[in-house]
Motif scaffolding. Structure first.
Motif, PDB file in Angstrom:
ATOM      1  N   UNK A  23      15.693  46.965  10.181  1.00  0.00           N
ATOM      2  CA  UNK A  23      14.606  46.133   9.675  1.00  0.00           C
ATOM      3  C   UNK A  23      14.393  44.961  10.624  1.00  0.00           C
ATOM      4  N   UNK A  24      13.135  44.732  10.966  1.00  0.00           N
ATOM      5  CA  UNK A  24      12.804  43.637  11.874  1.00  0.00           C
ATOM      6  C   UNK A  24      11.696  42.797  11.263  1.00  0.00           C
ATOM      7  N   UNK A  25      11.524  41.613  11.838  1.00  0.00           N
ATOM      8  CA  UNK A  25      10.476  40.714  11.384  1.00  0.00           C
ATOM      9  C   UNK A  25       9.206  40.871  12.216  1.00  0.00           C
ATOM     10  N   UNK A  26       8.133  40.205  11.812  1.00  0.00           N
ATOM     11  CA  UNK A  26       6.839  40.350  12.493  1.00  0.00           C
ATOM     12  C   UNK A  26       6.817  39.788  13.914  1.00  0.00           C
ATOM     13  N   UNK A  27       7.749  38.897  14.244  1.00  0.00           N
ATOM     14  CA  UNK A  27       7.773  38.303  15.581  1.00  0.00           C
ATOM     15  C   UNK A  27       8.831  38.928  16.482  1.00  0.00           C
ATOM     16  N   UNK A  28       9.355  40.067  16.073  1.00  0.00           N
ATOM     17  CA  UNK A  28      10.368  40.759  16.860  1.00  0.00           C
ATOM     18  C   UNK A  28       9.789  42.052  17.413  1.00  0.00           C
ATOM     19  N   UNK A  29      10.302  42.445  18.569  1.00  0.00           N
ATOM     20  CA  UNK A  29       9.901  43.710  19.180  1.00  0.00           C
ATOM     21  C   UNK A  29      11.039  44.706  19.023  1.00  0.00           C
ATOM     22  N   UNK A  30      10.706  45.881  18.509  1.00  0.00           N
ATOM     23  CA  UNK A  30      11.686  46.952  18.360  1.00  0.00           C
ATOM     24  C   UNK A  30      11.257  48.104  19.251  1.00  0.00           C
ATOM     25  N   UNK A  31      12.118  48.467  20.189  1.00  0.00           N
ATOM     26  CA  UNK A  31      11.889  49.626  21.045  1.00  0.00           C
ATOM     27  C   UNK A  31      12.968  50.647  20.711  1.00  0.00           C
ATOM     28  N   UNK A  32      12.538  51.859  20.413  1.00  0.00           N
ATOM     29  CA  UNK A  32      13.488  52.908  20.051  1.00  0.00           C
ATOM     30  C   UNK A  32      13.508  54.002  21.111  1.00  0.00           C
ATOM     31  N   UNK A  33      14.699  54.274  21.634  1.00  0.00           N
ATOM     32  CA  UNK A  33      14.900  55.478  22.426  1.00  0.00           C
ATOM     33  C   UNK A  33      15.336  56.522  21.406  1.00  0.00           C
ATOM     34  N   UNK A  34      14.442  57.434  21.096  1.00  0.00           N
ATOM     35  CA  UNK A  34      14.679  58.399  20.030  1.00  0.00           C
ATOM     36  C   UNK A  34      15.147  59.729  20.631  1.00  0.00           C
ATOM     37  N   UNK A  35      16.400  60.048  20.379  1.00  0.00           N
ATOM     38  CA  UNK A  35      16.978  61.304  20.855  1.00  0.00           C
ATOM     39  C   UNK A  35      16.495  62.445  19.953  1.00  0.00           C
ATOM     40  N   UNK A  36      16.858  63.671  20.285  1.00  0.00           N
ATOM     41  CA  UNK A  36      16.536  64.785  19.394  1.00  0.00           C
ATOM     42  C   UNK A  36      17.229  64.547  18.050  1.00  0.00           C
ATOM     43  N   UNK A  37      16.702  65.123  16.968  1.00  0.00           N
ATOM     44  CA  UNK A  37      17.269  64.860  15.632  1.00  0.00           C
ATOM     45  C   UNK A  37      18.728  65.296  15.519  1.00  0.00           C
ATOM     46  N   UNK A  38      19.397  64.772  14.494  1.00  0.00           N
ATOM     47  CA  UNK A  38      20.800  65.104  14.269  1.00  0.00           C
ATOM     48  C   UNK A  38      20.965  66.621  14.247  1.00  0.00           C
ATOM     49  N   UNK A  39      21.782  67.120  15.127  1.00  0.00           N
ATOM     50  CA  UNK A  39      21.927  68.568  15.293  1.00  0.00           C
ATOM     51  C   UNK A  39      22.521  69.223  14.051  1.00  0.00           C
ATOM     52  N   UNK A  40      23.426  68.534  13.374  1.00  0.00           N
ATOM     53  CA  UNK A  40      24.053  69.175  12.230  1.00  0.00           C
ATOM     54  C   UNK A  40      23.099  69.303  11.045  1.00  0.00           C
ATOM     55  N   UNK A  41      21.967  68.629  11.081  1.00  0.00           N
ATOM     56  CA  UNK A  41      20.975  68.802  10.016  1.00  0.00           C
ATOM     57  C   UNK A  41      19.905  69.818  10.400  1.00  0.00           C
TER      58      UNK A  41
END
Length: 152
Positions: A101-119
């Protein structure tokens, strides 16, 4: 600029951790957050021997070996981090870290890997190894398997 890095979990050095290592190299003074951290003292070099901030899952019974059994708690746990003092939040996520969770004045950058393999591609193996194909829990695993299959 104050930077936080959020990674799903630290239990081994594999593909996602190689990416995390490079993120830390770019932001060596960043604070590191993770659901659980069970790295041994001699395998912490890739995170520059940083102290991590972990969630309550770190202290649950048998979490060091069976942290994945707490999968339903991951989203709630990751939302408990107070990141309000950071300008930039970078998440390295294949599971829950992207849900910070972030606030309106924060920047969130996500390096999104492939989804959880066990799911996804290892779901049958994971369910068999965790005992979710037997007994009363086995009925639930059929529901889980069919729901996951319908998503893909």
């Amino acid at each position: 600029m104050k930077v936080a890095i959020v990674h799903d979990w630290l239990v081994t050095y594999a593909g996602a951790e190689k990416v995390l290592e490079q993120i830390i190299n770019l932001f060596p003074s960043a604070d590191l957050y993770t659901l659980v951290d069970f790295l041994s003292d001699d395998s912490r070099g890739f995170i520059h021997n940083k102290q991590t901030k972990t969630t309550f899952i770190q202290n649950l019974p048998r979490a060091s070996k069976n942290y994945r059994n707490y999968f339903p708690l991951f989203p709630y746990a990751i939302e408990q981090f107070d990141l309000s003092g950071y300008d930039l939040i970078i998440s390295s996520s294949h599971c829950a870290a992207k849900g910070v969770l972030i606030g309106p004045d924060q920047l969130h950058i996500c390096y999104c890997h492939s989804p959880v393999r066990y799911a996804w591609d290892l779901q049958h193996q994971y369910l068999a190894e965790s005992g979710y194909k037997k007994g009363i829990k086995g009925g639930d695993s059929q529901i889980f398997t069919s729901q996951v299959s319908n998503l893909g």
